[in-house]
Design an enzyme around this catalytic site. Structure first.
Site, PDB file in Angstrom:
ATOM      1  N   HIS A  42       0.849  -1.199   0.000  1.00  0.00           N
ATOM      2  CA  HIS A  42       0.000   0.000   0.000  1.00  0.00           C
ATOM      3  C   HIS A  42       0.876   1.236   0.000  1.00  0.00           C
ATOM      4  CE1 HIS A  42       1.348  -0.266   4.127  1.00  0.00           C
ATOM      5  NE2 HIS A  42       1.102   1.032   4.211  1.00  0.00           N
ATOM      6  N   HIS A 123       5.591   6.535  -0.721  1.00  0.00           N
ATOM      7  CA  HIS A 123       6.402   5.349  -0.999  1.00  0.00           C
ATOM      8  C   HIS A 123       5.585   4.091  -0.805  1.00  0.00           C
ATOM      9  CE1 HIS A 123       6.565   5.772   3.355  1.00  0.00           C
ATOM     10  NE2 HIS A 123       6.815   4.471   3.392  1.00  0.00           N
TER      11      HIS A 123
HETATM   12  P1  ATP Z   1       4.449  -3.768  11.738  1.00  0.00           P
HETATM   13  O1  ATP Z   1       4.721  -2.424  12.376  1.00  0.00           O
HETATM   14  O2  ATP Z   1       3.483  -4.596  12.515  1.00  0.00           O
HETATM   15  O3  ATP Z   1       5.671  -4.504  11.351  1.00  0.00           O
HETATM   16  P2  ATP Z   1       3.336  -2.198   9.578  1.00  0.00           P
HETATM   17  O4  ATP Z   1       4.424  -1.191   9.775  1.00  0.00           O
HETATM   18  O5  ATP Z   1       2.964  -2.612   8.200  1.00  0.00           O
HETATM   19  O6  ATP Z   1       3.683  -3.531  10.345  1.00  0.00           O
HETATM   20  P3  ATP Z   1       1.787  -0.411  11.120  1.00  0.00           P
HETATM   21  O7  ATP Z   1       2.969  -0.127  12.014  1.00  0.00           O
HETATM   22  O8  ATP Z   1       0.466  -0.566  11.762  1.00  0.00           O
HETATM   23  O9  ATP Z   1       2.015  -1.715  10.285  1.00  0.00           O
HETATM   24  O10 ATP Z   1       1.760   0.752  10.042  1.00  0.00           O
HETATM   25  C1  ATP Z   1       0.738   0.876   9.084  1.00  0.00           C
HETATM   26  C2  ATP Z   1       1.199   1.897   8.061  1.00  0.00           C
HETATM   27  O11 ATP Z   1       1.414   3.166   8.695  1.00  0.00           O
HETATM   28  C3  ATP Z   1       2.542   1.559   7.405  1.00  0.00           C
HETATM   29  O12 ATP Z   1       2.538   2.113   6.099  1.00  0.00           O
HETATM   30  C4  ATP Z   1       3.538   2.299   8.239  1.00  0.00           C
HETATM   31  O13 ATP Z   1       4.709   2.624   7.513  1.00  0.00           O
HETATM   32  C5  ATP Z   1       2.766   3.571   8.573  1.00  0.00           C
HETATM   33  N1  ATP Z   1       3.211   4.107   9.867  1.00  0.00           N
HETATM   34  C6  ATP Z   1       3.401   3.431  11.008  1.00  0.00           C
HETATM   35  N2  ATP Z   1       3.799   4.245  11.994  1.00  0.00           N
HETATM   36  C7  ATP Z   1       3.886   5.478  11.457  1.00  0.00           C
HETATM   37  C8  ATP Z   1       4.246   6.763  11.957  1.00  0.00           C
HETATM   38  N3  ATP Z   1       4.603   6.956  13.201  1.00  0.00           N
HETATM   39  N4  ATP Z   1       4.209   7.787  11.100  1.00  0.00           N
HETATM   40  C9  ATP Z   1       3.848   7.646   9.820  1.00  0.00           C
HETATM   41  N5  ATP Z   1       3.497   6.474   9.286  1.00  0.00           N
HETATM   42  C10 ATP Z   1       3.512   5.393  10.088  1.00  0.00           C
END
Ligand code: ATP
Ligand code: MG
Length: 176
Positions: A42, A123
């Site tokens: 995504h 990205h």
């Molecule tokens: P995991 O953290 O469980 O390994 P993930 O990163 O895919 O998996 P999430 O951390 O829930 O899942 O993040 C969901 C989306 O939001 C991803 O695209 C992640 O890069 C983005 N994201 C997570 N934390 C932040 C943040 N603090 N600021 C901006 N984007 C974020």
């Protein structure tokens, strides 16, 4: 009893067809790092983090009010950040994407949500824990964007799963 908060974010989802194409292409580089699950590919528009469930209708109303224009994103850059993310990105940012992200952010801020102050860096993450950028020609994927989604990120025994809570269409491009 209080229900636990949801971990929410708005994103552009991939069609299963494009996700499969990207996964086929990246399978040439099995050692690039930890691959993001095909169903999780995504592009994040706005990350809200932990939110009470009661905020979902507020977010749905904001999303429904935007009515953004459809566009095609050309993913033609392969790059890596120091934190080990290997990602695809567009070298040209369509104004429709900038506008969608900007208007979404402004509406969320106006509704009182707290967002990251960092600039939007569109990205699509392919791999995590990637130690170096593979010396390969970047691909070109044309990605027709026709909707955006509110996802709840859930931790499951099988890994992180994104549950779509709502999807909003982008308005088709009209030619005169
Ligand atoms: P995991 O953290 O469980 O390994 P993930 O990163 O895919 O998996 P999430 O951390 O829930 O899942 O993040 C969901 C989306 O939001 C991803 O695209 C992640 O890069 C983005 N994201 C997570 N934390 C932040 C943040 N603090 N600021 C901006 N984007 C974020
Ligand atoms: Mg994460």
């Amino acid at each position: 009893m209080t229900t636990p908060p949801l971990r929410l974010f708005f994103a552009l989802p991939l069609s299963p067809e494009l996700a499969a194409q990207i996964v086929t292409w990246r399978s040439q580089y099995p050692h690039a790092g930890k691959p993001v699950a095909e169903s999780n590919l995504h592009m994040t528009l706005s990350f809200l983090g932990a939110q009470p469930r009661g905020q979902v209708p507020v977010l749905e109303a904001i999303a429904a009010s935007l009515r953004p224009q459809a566009f095609t994103l050309c993913l033609d850059r392969l790059a890596r950040w120091k934190n080990g993310l290997l990602y695809l990105a567009p070298s040209q940012l369509p104004t429709e994407l900038t506008e969608l992200e900007h208007r979404l952010k402004e509406s969320l801020l106006a509704a009182g949500f707290t967002l990251e102050s960092r600039a939007f860096r569109p990205h699509l993450t392919l791999f995590r824990h990637c130690h170096s950028l593979p010396a390969i020609p970047p691909p070109t994927f044309d990605w027709p964007i026709s909707e955006f989604t509110l996802f709840a990120s859930e931790n499951t025994a099988k890994g992180t799963h994104y549950k779509a809570l709502g999807r909003w269409p982008l308005l088709p491009i009209t030619t005169t």
